[in-house]
Design an enzyme around this catalytic site. Sequence first.
Site, PDB file in Angstrom:
ATOM      1  N   HIS A  25      26.433  -9.578  37.471  1.00 56.58           N
ATOM      2  CA  HIS A  25      26.943 -10.774  36.835  1.00 56.58           C
ATOM      3  C   HIS A  25      26.241 -12.177  36.988  1.00 56.58           C
ATOM      4  O   HIS A  25      26.503 -13.090  37.284  1.00 56.58           O
ATOM      5  CB  HIS A  25      28.343 -11.071  37.007  1.00 56.58           C
ATOM      6  CG  HIS A  25      29.207  -9.888  36.418  1.00 56.58           C
ATOM      7  ND1 HIS A  25      30.081  -9.871  35.207  1.00 56.58           N
ATOM      8  CD2 HIS A  25      29.453  -8.746  36.765  1.00 56.58           C
ATOM      9  CE1 HIS A  25      30.412  -8.762  34.938  1.00 56.58           C
ATOM     10  NE2 HIS A  25      30.187  -8.100  35.824  1.00 56.58           N
ATOM     11  N   HIS A  53      24.454 -12.880  31.375  1.00 53.77           N
ATOM     12  CA  HIS A  53      24.830 -11.658  31.500  1.00 53.77           C
ATOM     13  C   HIS A  53      26.229 -11.222  30.604  1.00 53.77           C
ATOM     14  O   HIS A  53      26.625 -12.155  29.960  1.00 53.77           O
ATOM     15  CB  HIS A  53      25.253 -11.204  32.850  1.00 53.77           C
ATOM     16  CG  HIS A  53      26.586 -12.080  33.225  1.00 53.77           C
ATOM     17  ND1 HIS A  53      26.569 -13.372  33.520  1.00 53.77           N
ATOM     18  CD2 HIS A  53      27.817 -11.614  33.305  1.00 53.77           C
ATOM     19  CE1 HIS A  53      27.924 -13.592  33.942  1.00 53.77           C
ATOM     20  NE2 HIS A  53      28.633 -12.478  33.668  1.00 53.77           N
ATOM     21  N   ASP A  63      29.405  -8.841  29.943  1.00 53.23           N
ATOM     22  CA  ASP A  63      30.687  -8.412  30.735  1.00 53.23           C
ATOM     23  C   ASP A  63      31.013  -7.260  29.840  1.00 53.23           C
ATOM     24  O   ASP A  63      31.172  -7.382  28.817  1.00 53.23           O
ATOM     25  CB  ASP A  63      31.775  -9.267  30.757  1.00 53.23           C
ATOM     26  CG  ASP A  63      31.775 -10.388  31.810  1.00 53.23           C
ATOM     27  OD1 ASP A  63      30.613 -10.368  32.834  1.00 53.23           O
ATOM     28  OD2 ASP A  63      32.650 -11.132  32.063  1.00 53.23           O
ATOM     29  N   HIS A 101      34.400  -4.049  33.582  1.00 51.80           N
ATOM     30  CA  HIS A 101      34.640  -4.992  34.495  1.00 51.80           C
ATOM     31  C   HIS A 101      35.951  -5.301  34.962  1.00 51.80           C
ATOM     32  O   HIS A 101      36.346  -5.648  35.967  1.00 51.80           O
ATOM     33  CB  HIS A 101      34.195  -6.603  33.817  1.00 51.80           C
ATOM     34  CG  HIS A 101      34.043  -7.612  34.792  1.00 51.80           C
ATOM     35  ND1 HIS A 101      33.669  -7.538  36.252  1.00 51.80           N
ATOM     36  CD2 HIS A 101      33.984  -8.972  34.379  1.00 51.80           C
ATOM     37  CE1 HIS A 101      33.506  -8.781  36.628  1.00 51.80           C
ATOM     38  NE2 HIS A 101      33.733  -9.640  35.608  1.00 51.80           N
ATOM     39  N   HIS A 117      39.841 -12.915  30.537  1.00 50.56           N
ATOM     40  CA  HIS A 117      38.899 -11.619  30.548  1.00 50.56           C
ATOM     41  C   HIS A 117      39.676 -10.311  30.186  1.00 50.56           C
ATOM     42  O   HIS A 117      39.169  -9.509  29.504  1.00 50.56           O
ATOM     43  CB  HIS A 117      38.389 -11.539  31.885  1.00 50.56           C
ATOM     44  CG  HIS A 117      37.076 -12.322  32.278  1.00 50.56           C
ATOM     45  ND1 HIS A 117      37.159 -13.584  32.624  1.00 50.56           N
ATOM     46  CD2 HIS A 117      35.695 -12.052  32.152  1.00 50.56           C
ATOM     47  CE1 HIS A 117      35.824 -13.669  32.952  1.00 50.56           C
ATOM     48  NE2 HIS A 117      34.911 -13.101  32.561  1.00 50.56           N
ATOM     49  N   GLU A 151      28.109 -14.603  29.127  1.00 49.95           N
ATOM     50  CA  GLU A 151      28.343 -15.751  30.014  1.00 49.95           C
ATOM     51  C   GLU A 151      27.046 -16.134  30.497  1.00 49.95           C
ATOM     52  O   GLU A 151      26.030 -15.475  30.716  1.00 49.95           O
ATOM     53  CB  GLU A 151      29.144 -15.296  31.233  1.00 49.95           C
ATOM     54  CG  GLU A 151      30.673 -14.810  30.629  1.00 49.95           C
ATOM     55  CD  GLU A 151      31.865 -14.502  31.923  1.00 49.95           C
ATOM     56  OE1 GLU A 151      32.764 -14.839  31.585  1.00 49.95           O
ATOM     57  OE2 GLU A 151      31.082 -13.551  32.789  1.00 49.95           O
TER      58      GLU A 151
HETATM   59 ZN   LIG Z   1      30.664 -11.767  34.035  1.00 49.13          ZN
END
Ligand SMILES: [Zn+2]
Length: 201
Positions: free
Chosen positions: A46, A50, A52, A56, A150, A164
Amino acid sequence: MRYVDATRPLVPGMFVHPGDPPFETQPVATLERDGFALRSLRLGTHTGTHLDAPAHFVAGGATVDQAPLELLLGPARVVDAQAAGRELDAAFLAAQQLEKVVRLLLRTADGSRGLTCEAAEWLRRSTAVRLVGIDRPSIEALDSPDCPVHRVLLGGEPAIWILEGLDLDAVPSGEHELCCLPLRLSGADGAPVRVVLRVAE
Ligand SMILES: [Zn+2]
């Protein structure tokens, strides 16, 4: 038409989440000594700009090498969310006519704490969004315990994948063609990604 790079450069000393490995790169071979140049890399999944993957936060969730290509390439809506202030809430998103948007990129104000949980749930419930990106190191406040945003985004069926660490400073608001391709890291929870937007002018 022009291309805008929305990727942050990977440089030693750059920001990483507290506890993540720092980005490091060292020469392994040099032109002077070896006749060719080659470097080693050390970084977290990360680091910098990047993607996700559901894995994750979700046990058994899709990994970054399983990201659907048709999601990573296609039209994206860039929304200027600076007027939303520190909390990007559902009411702000609801005013943006996002119902049919699949890829959403958010340019935030300085000091923004990212999406609220309610905003993430609204995206899930009320739009076609399957990829959401933000120009901060995280989609939610770095100090939020248990990362509920998330979990809401990555834990849905289908999941909303998260980009992100974007750099959207040179990207105008509106609809642009997005290309964001993460490293094909087998079984990984995320990966650095190169993000380019084709901006029609
Ligand atoms: Zn991340």
